[in-house]
Design a protein around this motif. Sequence first.
Motif, PDB file in Angstrom:
ATOM      1  N   MET A 173       0.814  -1.225   0.000  1.00 51.41           N
ATOM      2  CA  MET A 173       0.000   0.000   0.000  1.00 51.41           C
ATOM      3  C   MET A 173       0.843   1.268   0.000  1.00 51.41           C
ATOM      4  O   MET A 173       0.307   2.365  -0.031  1.00 51.41           O
ATOM      5  CB  MET A 173      -0.919   0.004   1.224  1.00 51.41           C
ATOM      6  CG  MET A 173      -1.940  -1.113   1.208  1.00 51.41           C
ATOM      7  SD  MET A 173      -2.987  -1.109   2.668  1.00 51.41           S
ATOM      8  CE  MET A 173      -1.966  -1.914   3.882  1.00 51.41           C
ATOM      9  N   THR A 174       2.169   1.107   0.045  1.00 56.37           N
ATOM     10  CA  THR A 174       3.045   2.273   0.115  1.00 56.37           C
ATOM     11  C   THR A 174       2.830   3.207  -1.075  1.00 56.37           C
ATOM     12  O   THR A 174       2.638   2.754  -2.195  1.00 56.37           O
ATOM     13  CB  THR A 174       4.516   1.829   0.153  1.00 56.37           C
ATOM     14  OG1 THR A 174       4.666   0.836   1.152  1.00 56.37           O
ATOM     15  CG2 THR A 174       5.439   2.995   0.458  1.00 56.37           C
ATOM     16  N   GLY A 175       2.900   4.483  -0.814  1.00 55.64           N
ATOM     17  CA  GLY A 175       2.685   5.482  -1.858  1.00 55.64           C
ATOM     18  C   GLY A 175       3.982   5.915  -2.518  1.00 55.64           C
ATOM     19  O   GLY A 175       4.895   5.126  -2.715  1.00 55.64           O
ATOM     20  N   GLN A 176       4.049   7.198  -2.821  1.00 55.51           N
ATOM     21  CA  GLN A 176       5.180   7.750  -3.565  1.00 55.51           C
ATOM     22  C   GLN A 176       6.514   7.590  -2.835  1.00 55.51           C
ATOM     23  O   GLN A 176       7.568   7.586  -3.450  1.00 55.51           O
ATOM     24  CB  GLN A 176       4.916   9.236  -3.830  1.00 55.51           C
ATOM     25  CG  GLN A 176       3.668   9.501  -4.660  1.00 55.51           C
ATOM     26  CD  GLN A 176       3.867   9.160  -6.124  1.00 55.51           C
ATOM     27  OE1 GLN A 176       4.903   9.444  -6.681  1.00 55.51           O
ATOM     28  NE2 GLN A 176       2.874   8.525  -6.721  1.00 55.51           N
TER      29      GLN A 176
END
Lengths: 315, 477
Positions: B224-227
Amino acid sequence: MGLFDKLKLGLAKTRRAFSDRVEMVLRRRRIDEDVFEELEDALLSADVGLDTTGFLLDRLTKEARREKLETADQLIPVLRREIHAIVAARTDSVKSVSDSMTSLYYDQNGLTVVLVVGVNGVGKTTTIGKLAYALKQEGKRVMVAAGDTFRAAAIEQLSVWADRAGVDIIKQTTGSDAAAVIFDAIEAAKARRADVLLCDTAGRLQNKAHLMDELEKIYRVIAREVPGAPHETLLVLDATTGQNAIIQAKLFQDVAKVTGIVLTKLDGTAKGGVVIAIGKELKIPVKWVGLGERLEDLQPFSADDFATALFDSLS
Amino acid sequence: MFDTLSNRLQGAFQKLRGKGRLSEDDVKEAMREIRRALLEADVHYSVAKDFVDRIRERAIGQEILQSLSAAQQVVKIVNDELVELMGQSQAKLNRSSKSPTVVLMVGLQGAGKTTMSAKLARHLMLTEHRRPLLVAADVYRPAAIDQLQALGKQIGVSVFAPGTSVSPQEIARTALDEARRGGYDYVIIDTAGRLHVDESLMAELTEIDQITSADEILLVIDAMTGQDAVTVADHFHQQLKLTGVVLTKLDGDTRGGAALSVRHVTGCPVKFVGVGEKLDALEPFYPDRMASRILGMGDVLTLIEKAQASIDEQQVMQLEAKIRKNEFTFDDFLAQLQQIQKMGPLNQILGLLPGIGKIKQLQNESVDDRQLKKVEAIILSMSKEERIKPELISKSSSRRLRIASGSGTHVRDVNQLLRQFEDMRKLMKQLSGMGKSMKGLGGPGGGLGGLGGLPGSMKGGPGAFAGGFGKRGKKRR
């Protein structure tokens, strides 16, 4: 170090990473399509998300035209104002019900129950430990309930935190029914005349129907045992999470009527822009931010500080 | 919230009909949509930009193949490129020529290192017949050691845990001695979660690496990690020379673009993915499936595999014959229901289907396994005769009342099911007239096409399930 400084320190990296880009993009350039495109990149890279980024850019375009702005750096105060408006609108809306700097809603006449929910690994147990400590510092009688009966050693983990914070813990063994643990904890909290009961829950991905059902049951039990409870349902969000955070917030809100967000792990390089997206789309206030692993590393969220810190180096 | 890329491209290409070749302008609009899809999936914005540039080059001037629409063709190019970026084939765990092989698990807090360590140990023991030793080197997080010990006990793997008063470096050193003494051939070291910008804790990892000369350093990263995934992976890789990546919590509804970002930055293959909280929820990484997922195209391959694993071919054949002869009864329907349920939670199955995400949003349906249970209960409350001759029930209100009270439902639920069953029979009759189209999950035009109607039918009963899952024509891609 004051609270404000600490928050600023925690946000320093956020600010630097975000503002550096914004600054690079905007300094002394004529406003043209490229500026907006690069600005879009900057917002996207902060996890603000496409929809919210689009919204902000639309607003910017309109304001630029209305105020007849010419160079790109004139856009900075406008952007800050817009972001602040989204973030501040939310925190203002809950000010009326909070009676302390921790912006937590308290039941003045009896037990206040706080339910803590979220997906796996966001820092629910750690947050409860820190929150218990913070509330105890305010002079509240605090108890915690070890409602994560699924993950191995989650109960032991919370016990350590309860110990550190110097508060009582109600627990059973791993594998027992979470709602039953919470029920017992409520009874105990009433008997011991506690002011606040913080309920830990197992991490659950929002798309697992049976786990969300279990959470709904926990919620029902709390609502039945204490009128008006849970007074707060705090959703713990990991600041490194990308766009999935919005779906998380939506689905947890459906099941457990989330009243506030705790944004954890903001001491890394994660930019926390998801806060803006959540603010815009769901109007759930961010109440606390997690800035480290120590007991005192939980700070109340301040929209002002957040918006200011984000653009400090620009003005 | 998320639309599928193919649908969006379809829109972008509407005006393109009749053209034989993609022009620059056509491509430009398509590229915007591709970029959007990647960003919504949390692919890093600069990775997305590079990627789109490459696609643009490939797409301009492409002849439109007879068999594919322009949109499909661009999706195919994007898909191919994505798969290539993520590594063509799946990579296996490194193995040292000299036992024991040391695996170091590293990552941010809460990524899922401890659970993943146990899953890997279980995998090594059961599928590769190795003797792994788990090492508890997270001396910081409260009860992390207890957690690893509890997991080790569950899977029957030894856990080396000298406690929190020993330094992680010392634990790693003594763990190697312990492994040699005990005849273990894999040592899996579970380290504490740390921020990539925490210099002293990062230095600790470097030391553990030097002490153990680790054969495999796996970055455990939350899907789920973003940028920020790029920054995190970059820091860890700079300091430690990662050898692989493990993606966790992929059983959520995230599109998992972080996988692409991490691969792009480190060049390391993704070796495994975690797909659940249970310790057997570990899968090898399939680049093609991940590509489909990032693009929001569903994961048809996984669905087909699930269907194949849980569906009895002979039963399907019998069913097919019955449908042809129009002898489909409630008993057959029940058998099918039960097979569907064996495939796993309905939500998960639907998530694997292309385009379903959008349909679900449109109709605001909550797809619920309990609906299936309800239908099952109604059928189970019918007598043997009634199941074969549903008209008995339609004719008699007392039968309907009995079935409703027997199954804890309402008469209207029974009526609804009867109606749907009748529609289904009619549909089957038509379909069986068409001959080959009944042959299972062959391709989007076959069984899956039938499944496409599924969410709409969920209010009352799984009418569209009647399409049947066959084994033929499986590896079509």
